[in-house]
Design a protein around this motif. Structure first.
Motif, PDB file in Angstrom:
ATOM      1  N   LYS A  45      -1.782  65.213-100.771  1.00 46.58           N
ATOM      2  CA  LYS A  45      -2.534  64.175-100.066  1.00 46.58           C
ATOM      3  C   LYS A  45      -3.130  64.695 -98.769  1.00 46.58           C
ATOM      4  N   LEU A  46      -3.865  65.819 -98.919  1.00 45.74           N
ATOM      5  CA  LEU A  46      -4.549  66.361 -97.754  1.00 45.74           C
ATOM      6  C   LEU A  46      -5.917  66.891 -98.145  1.00 45.74           C
ATOM      7  N   VAL A  47      -6.812  66.881 -97.168  1.00 43.60           N
ATOM      8  CA  VAL A  47      -8.176  67.385 -97.316  1.00 43.60           C
ATOM      9  C   VAL A  47      -8.477  68.223 -96.082  1.00 43.60           C
ATOM     10  N   VAL A  48      -9.056  69.406 -96.300  1.00 43.64           N
ATOM     11  CA  VAL A  48      -9.461  70.279 -95.202  1.00 43.64           C
ATOM     12  C   VAL A  48     -10.976  70.185 -95.072  1.00 43.64           C
ATOM     13  N   LEU A  49     -11.437  69.956 -93.843  1.00 41.99           N
ATOM     14  CA  LEU A  49     -12.863  69.788 -93.575  1.00 41.99           C
ATOM     15  C   LEU A  49     -13.392  70.925 -92.705  1.00 41.99           C
ATOM     16  N   ASP A  50     -14.627  71.325 -92.983  1.00 44.42           N
ATOM     17  CA  ASP A  50     -15.329  72.330 -92.199  1.00 44.42           C
ATOM     18  C   ASP A  50     -15.926  71.636 -90.976  1.00 44.42           C
ATOM     19  N   THR A  51     -15.608  72.129 -89.780  1.00 43.72           N
ATOM     20  CA  THR A  51     -16.101  71.537 -88.536  1.00 43.72           C
ATOM     21  C   THR A  51     -17.328  72.263 -87.981  1.00 43.72           C
ATOM     22  N   ASN A  52     -17.885  73.175 -88.762  1.00 46.12           N
ATOM     23  CA  ASN A  52     -19.017  73.998 -88.326  1.00 46.12           C
ATOM     24  C   ASN A  52     -18.625  74.946 -87.199  1.00 46.12           C
ATOM     25  N   GLY A  53     -17.346  75.280 -87.137  1.00 51.78           N
ATOM     26  CA  GLY A  53     -16.820  76.214 -86.148  1.00 51.78           C
ATOM     27  C   GLY A  53     -15.656  76.969 -86.760  1.00 51.78           C
ATOM     28  N   PRO A  54     -14.960  77.765 -85.979  1.00 48.28           N
ATOM     29  CA  PRO A  54     -13.873  78.578 -86.538  1.00 48.28           C
ATOM     30  C   PRO A  54     -12.616  77.796 -86.926  1.00 48.28           C
ATOM     31  N   THR A  55     -12.440  76.594 -86.415  1.00 52.81           N
ATOM     32  CA  THR A  55     -11.238  75.807 -86.677  1.00 52.81           C
ATOM     33  C   THR A  55     -11.563  74.646 -87.596  1.00 52.81           C
ATOM     34  N   SER A  56     -10.796  74.520 -88.677  1.00 52.40           N
ATOM     35  CA  SER A  56     -11.010  73.401 -89.595  1.00 52.40           C
ATOM     36  C   SER A  56     -10.221  72.181 -89.127  1.00 52.40           C
ATOM     37  N   LEU A  57     -10.461  71.070 -89.799  1.00 52.50           N
ATOM     38  CA  LEU A  57      -9.749  69.825 -89.525  1.00 52.50           C
ATOM     39  C   LEU A  57      -9.078  69.400 -90.826  1.00 52.50           C
ATOM     40  N   THR A  58      -7.772  69.199 -90.792  1.00 51.99           N
ATOM     41  CA  THR A  58      -7.027  68.806 -91.978  1.00 51.99           C
ATOM     42  C   THR A  58      -6.588  67.354 -91.858  1.00 51.99           C
ATOM     43  N   LEU A  59      -7.047  66.533 -92.785  1.00 50.09           N
ATOM     44  CA  LEU A  59      -6.609  65.140 -92.865  1.00 50.09           C
ATOM     45  C   LEU A  59      -5.421  65.112 -93.805  1.00 50.09           C
ATOM     46  N   TRP A  60      -4.302  64.593 -93.322  1.00 46.41           N
ATOM     47  CA  TRP A  60      -3.079  64.622 -94.118  1.00 46.41           C
ATOM     48  C   TRP A  60      -2.459  63.233 -94.103  1.00 46.41           C
ATOM     49  N   GLN A  61      -2.334  62.666 -95.287  1.00 46.27           N
ATOM     50  CA  GLN A  61      -1.832  61.298 -95.423  1.00 46.27           C
ATOM     51  C   GLN A  61      -0.349  61.217 -95.096  1.00 46.27           C
ATOM     52  N   THR A  62       0.008  60.153 -94.397  1.00 49.12           N
ATOM     53  CA  THR A  62       1.405  59.859 -94.101  1.00 49.12           C
ATOM     54  C   THR A  62       1.686  58.419 -94.474  1.00 49.12           C
ATOM     55  N   ASN A  63       2.908  58.165 -94.885  1.00 51.19           N
ATOM     56  CA  ASN A  63       3.332  56.793 -95.160  1.00 51.19           C
ATOM     57  C   ASN A  63       4.053  56.187 -93.965  1.00 51.19           C
ATOM     58  N   GLN A  64       4.210  56.980 -92.903  1.00 51.44           N
ATOM     59  CA  GLN A  64       4.868  56.508 -91.692  1.00 51.44           C
ATOM     60  C   GLN A  64       3.899  55.678 -90.857  1.00 51.44           C
ATOM     61  N   LYS A  65       4.432  54.685 -90.166  1.00 47.66           N
ATOM     62  CA  LYS A  65       3.606  53.885 -89.259  1.00 47.66           C
ATOM     63  C   LYS A  65       3.162  54.774 -88.106  1.00 47.66           C
ATOM     64  N   GLN A  66       1.861  54.751 -87.832  1.00 46.78           N
ATOM     65  CA  GLN A  66       1.328  55.560 -86.749  1.00 46.78           C
ATOM     66  C   GLN A  66       1.286  54.756 -85.460  1.00 46.78           C
ATOM     67  N   SER A  67       1.640  55.422 -84.381  1.00 52.12           N
ATOM     68  CA  SER A  67       1.570  54.826 -83.058  1.00 52.12           C
ATOM     69  C   SER A  67       0.773  55.783 -82.183  1.00 52.12           C
ATOM     70  N   ILE A  68      -0.470  55.415 -81.914  1.00 51.09           N
ATOM     71  CA  ILE A  68      -1.369  56.311 -81.189  1.00 51.09           C
ATOM     72  C   ILE A  68      -1.523  55.822 -79.757  1.00 51.09           C
ATOM     73  N   ASN A  69      -1.206  56.691 -78.826  1.00 53.27           N
ATOM     74  CA  ASN A  69      -1.313  56.384 -77.407  1.00 53.27           C
ATOM     75  C   ASN A  69      -2.267  57.397 -76.786  1.00 53.27           C
ATOM     76  N   LYS A  70      -3.384  56.921 -76.288  1.00 52.50           N
ATOM     77  CA  LYS A  70      -4.409  57.806 -75.728  1.00 52.50           C
ATOM     78  C   LYS A  70      -3.871  58.673 -74.590  1.00 52.50           C
ATOM     79  N   GLU A  71      -2.885  58.202 -73.877  1.00 50.33           N
ATOM     80  CA  GLU A  71      -2.345  58.941 -72.736  1.00 50.33           C
ATOM     81  C   GLU A  71      -1.382  60.050 -73.140  1.00 50.33           C
ATOM     82  N   THR A  72      -0.849  60.008 -74.383  1.00 50.23           N
ATOM     83  CA  THR A  72       0.134  61.015 -74.792  1.00 50.23           C
ATOM     84  C   THR A  72      -0.249  61.758 -76.065  1.00 50.23           C
TER      85      THR A  72
END
Length: 126
Positions: A45-72
């Protein structure tokens, strides 16, 4: 650190962004940001994306509840030649984006994917 130890790391290969549904996220990153898939692993359950640069971006599915805090939270910063033009283009595609921040060195803004993951676009002033 010796010169030999300095060569053990060779840069950042990929940045992982955890998502609730890899299919929805992959479509969003392709349609809204124009990134191309370079690897798709349905069993992991992952997809690797080309960012048009040397570092790719990997989207990886989780079943865990995400808690996103912009400050941390850690988040990727995408390089752009014109932050204002990019912000306008993303908003025209329905992407939630915050105000531009400008100083003498950079212009940047934050924007968000469907899971609320923090992303940033940054223009470095030459």
């Amino acid at each position: 650190m010796s010169d030999q130890n300095n060569k053990l790391l060779q840069g950042i290969d990929t940045v992982i962004v955890r998502v609730s549904d890899v299919s929805i996220a992959s479509n969003w990153y392709q349609e809204k940001l124009g990134l191309a898939v370079v690897w798709d692993d349905p069993s992991s359950k992952l997809v690797v994306l080309d960012t048009n640069g040397p570092t790719s971006l990997t989207l990886w599915q989780t079943n865990q509840k995400q808690s996103i805090n912009k400050e941390t939270a850690s988040y990727p910063i995408f390089r752009t030649p014109d932050a204002a033009v990019l912000k306008e283009a993303l908003q025209a595609r329905g992407v939630t984006a915050e105000e531009l921040v400008r100083d003498e060195y950079v212009t940047y803004f934050f924007f968000y994917d469907p899971d609320g993951n923090i992303l940033e676009a940054c223009q470095v002033h030459e």
